[in-house]
Design a protein around this motif. Structure first.
Motif, PDB file in Angstrom:
ATOM      1  N   MET A   1     -12.463  -7.634  -6.084  1.00  0.00           N
ATOM      2  CA  MET A   1     -11.881  -6.392  -6.593  1.00  0.00           C
ATOM      3  C   MET A   1     -10.830  -6.722  -7.676  1.00  0.00           C
ATOM      4  N   THR A   2     -10.994  -6.140  -8.823  1.00  0.00           N
ATOM      5  CA  THR A   2     -10.014  -6.424  -9.872  1.00  0.00           C
ATOM      6  C   THR A   2      -8.723  -5.659  -9.588  1.00  0.00           C
ATOM      7  N   TRP A   3      -7.669  -6.057 -10.260  1.00  0.00           N
ATOM      8  CA  TRP A   3      -6.373  -5.387 -10.025  1.00  0.00           C
ATOM      9  C   TRP A   3      -6.424  -3.925 -10.466  1.00  0.00           C
ATOM     10  N   ILE A   4      -7.278  -3.610 -11.476  1.00  0.00           N
ATOM     11  CA  ILE A   4      -7.372  -2.203 -11.931  1.00  0.00           C
ATOM     12  C   ILE A   4      -7.938  -1.327 -10.823  1.00  0.00           C
ATOM     13  N   VAL A   5      -9.009  -1.821 -10.188  1.00  0.00           N
ATOM     14  CA  VAL A   5      -9.626  -1.065  -9.090  1.00  0.00           C
ATOM     15  C   VAL A   5      -8.615  -0.861  -7.970  1.00  0.00           C
ATOM     16  N   ARG A   6      -7.853  -1.943  -7.668  1.00  0.00           N
ATOM     17  CA  ARG A   6      -6.850  -1.842  -6.605  1.00  0.00           C
ATOM     18  C   ARG A   6      -5.805  -0.768  -6.926  1.00  0.00           C
ATOM     19  N   ILE A   7      -5.376  -0.745  -8.161  1.00  0.00           N
ATOM     20  CA  ILE A   7      -4.365   0.271  -8.558  1.00  0.00           C
ATOM     21  C   ILE A   7      -4.966   1.671  -8.455  1.00  0.00           C
ATOM     22  N   LEU A   8      -6.222   1.812  -8.911  1.00  0.00           N
ATOM     23  CA  LEU A   8      -6.873   3.134  -8.867  1.00  0.00           C
ATOM     24  C   LEU A   8      -7.008   3.635  -7.431  1.00  0.00           C
ATOM     25  N   ILE A   9      -7.402   2.730  -6.544  1.00  0.00           N
ATOM     26  CA  ILE A   9      -7.550   3.124  -5.130  1.00  0.00           C
ATOM     27  C   ILE A   9      -6.187   3.517  -4.562  1.00  0.00           C
ATOM     28  N   SER A  10      -5.156   2.735  -4.877  1.00  0.00           N
ATOM     29  CA  SER A  10      -3.802   3.059  -4.385  1.00  0.00           C
ATOM     30  C   SER A  10      -3.373   4.429  -4.893  1.00  0.00           C
ATOM     31  N   LEU A  11      -3.663   4.683  -6.170  1.00  0.00           N
ATOM     32  CA  LEU A  11      -3.286   5.982  -6.757  1.00  0.00           C
ATOM     33  C   LEU A  11      -4.000   7.127  -6.043  1.00  0.00           C
ATOM     34  N   LEU A  12      -5.297   6.909  -5.786  1.00  0.00           N
ATOM     35  CA  LEU A  12      -6.101   7.922  -5.112  1.00  0.00           C
ATOM     36  C   LEU A  12      -5.524   8.220  -3.725  1.00  0.00           C
ATOM     37  N   ILE A  13      -5.158   7.157  -3.010  1.00  0.00           N
ATOM     38  CA  ILE A  13      -4.580   7.347  -1.667  1.00  0.00           C
ATOM     39  C   ILE A  13      -3.270   8.134  -1.773  1.00  0.00           C
ATOM     40  N   LEU A  14      -2.458   7.815  -2.784  1.00  0.00           N
ATOM     41  CA  LEU A  14      -1.190   8.543  -2.972  1.00  0.00           C
ATOM     42  C   LEU A  14      -1.428  10.022  -3.239  1.00  0.00           C
ATOM     43  N   VAL A  15      -2.455  10.308  -4.065  1.00  0.00           N
ATOM     44  CA  VAL A  15      -2.771  11.710  -4.390  1.00  0.00           C
ATOM     45  C   VAL A  15      -3.199  12.453  -3.127  1.00  0.00           C
ATOM     46  N   VAL A  16      -4.059  11.797  -2.318  1.00  0.00           N
ATOM     47  CA  VAL A  16      -4.528  12.428  -1.073  1.00  0.00           C
ATOM     48  C   VAL A  16      -3.345  12.690  -0.136  1.00  0.00           C
ATOM     49  N   ILE A  17      -2.443  11.696  -0.022  1.00  0.00           N
ATOM     50  CA  ILE A  17      -1.267  11.871   0.863  1.00  0.00           C
ATOM     51  C   ILE A  17      -0.402  13.027   0.360  1.00  0.00           C
ATOM     52  N   ALA A  18      -0.201  13.099  -0.970  1.00  0.00           N
ATOM     53  CA  ALA A  18       0.623  14.172  -1.538  1.00  0.00           C
ATOM     54  C   ALA A  18      -0.020  15.531  -1.272  1.00  0.00           C
ATOM     55  N   LEU A  19      -1.346  15.603  -1.447  1.00  0.00           N
ATOM     56  CA  LEU A  19      -2.070  16.866  -1.192  1.00  0.00           C
ATOM     57  C   LEU A  19      -1.916  17.295   0.262  1.00  0.00           C
ATOM     58  N   LEU A  20      -2.106  16.324   1.174  1.00  0.00           N
ATOM     59  CA  LEU A  20      -1.990  16.623   2.605  1.00  0.00           C
ATOM     60  C   LEU A  20      -0.580  17.098   2.945  1.00  0.00           C
ATOM     61  N   ALA A  21       0.414  16.468   2.327  1.00  0.00           N
ATOM     62  CA  ALA A  21       1.808  16.809   2.624  1.00  0.00           C
ATOM     63  C   ALA A  21       2.096  18.260   2.263  1.00  0.00           C
TER      64      ALA A  21
END
Ligand SMILES: [Zn+2]
Length: 303
Positions: A1-21
């Protein structure tokens, strides 16, 4: 997994957490309002000698949508002594344009706003006869016109609100709630009798409110007795009458992500309202459905 993919996945998780909150508390809150439905006899008991003698509507703006159209309608209730009560205040001309632009972003085939009037323009000098105001719920398309109303009316009109509409707000009702709270309206006693489900006010005989929930925590059914019948103003439980008649739910994306709804409750309410509407004694009128409103009420005309 490249670092870009890792950042994108982290961002996606943050967005989902923010939406849920944001969404989760709103979903839990709207599910907390689901009182027992009023029986037909409690609704029919609204009929009496001092009931309203005229109910009419003001359509402030309309917009064509992919399916049908949305109209912004306020209701004027009148008693023989000249007293009047207003349900929903629509929007200012500018806000009606802004609201239509917002809907256009979600529905690319939506038309432009057709802005006809505002509540304060339509009422003219008769705005002074409005002795009380209530809301089907606190979304901005039902409340923002209160600013113009208050500028034209000044103080003196009462506010009828059930506890849920007064106290329970989410991310898309706080703006309307603040507007109502800081307006020219003066909150008036609005209470439940023992074993009752309908909120009543001594000031407005033949008028009552029921805490619907479903669409927003403060969603309110307004019941009005007139000419031996009961008119039921169901707000935005559905956006058109056909959805009650054919038991059609709103789009899941709308009910889960845009406006957190209790879809189990809205389904129960659709069935209940449709049952009542089959009876000669009741007519259900949907807030945004102009054809439905026109089929039951005359347009408001200044004396
Ligand atoms: Zn609405």
């Amino acid at each position: 997994m490249t670092w870009i993919v890792r950042i994108l996945i982290s961002l996606l998780i943050l967005v989902v957490i923010a939406l849920l909150a944001v969404l989760l508390p709103a979903h839990i809150q709207v599910r907390s309002v689901a009182p027992r439905l009023p029986g037909n006899s409690e609704l029919l008991a609204l009929r009496g000698a001092n009931s309203p003698n005229k109910v009419s509507y003001i359509v402030t703006s309309s917009q064509r949508l992919e399916r049908g159209q949305i109209s912004h309608i306020s209701i004027v209730i009148e008693w023989a002594n000249g007293k009047r009560f207003l349900i929903d205040t629509g929007m200012s001309r500018r806000e009606a344009e802004n609201f239509a632009d917002l809907l256009k972003k979600m529905d690319s085939s939506a038309g432009s706003a057709m802005v006809y009037t505002t509540v304060s323009e339509a009422l003219g000098s008769e705005i002074k006869d409005i002795a009380g105001v209530g809301f089907t719920h606190l979304h901005i398309d039902h409340t923002q016109g209160l600013e113009n109303f208050c500028t034209a009316r000044g103080a003196g009109a009462l506010l009828l609100q059930s506890p849920s509409q007064q106290e329970l707000h989410n991310f898309n009702t706080t703006e309307g709630a603040d507007l109502v709270e800081n307006s020219c309206l003066k909150r008036s006693d609005f209470s439940l009798a023992k074993d009752a489900t309908l909120y009543r006010s001594k000031e407005f005989p033949g008028l009552a409110a029921f805490e619907l929930g479903g669409h927003t925590p403060g969603s309110t059914l307004w019941a009005v007795a007139i000419a031996g019948k009961i008119l039921l103003f169901s707000g935005d439980i559905t956006n058109d009458k056909a959805s009650i008649e054919q038991n059609i739910a709103k789009h899941a994306l709308y009910s889960y992500l845009i406006v957190p709804e209790n879809t189990q409750r809205t389904a129960e309410l659709r069935r209940w309202l449709n049952g009542l509407d089959q009876s000669e004694s009741f007519s259900v009128i949907v807030s945004h459905d102009l054809a439905n409103t026109k089929s039951h009420l005359p347009e408001f005309i200044r004396k």
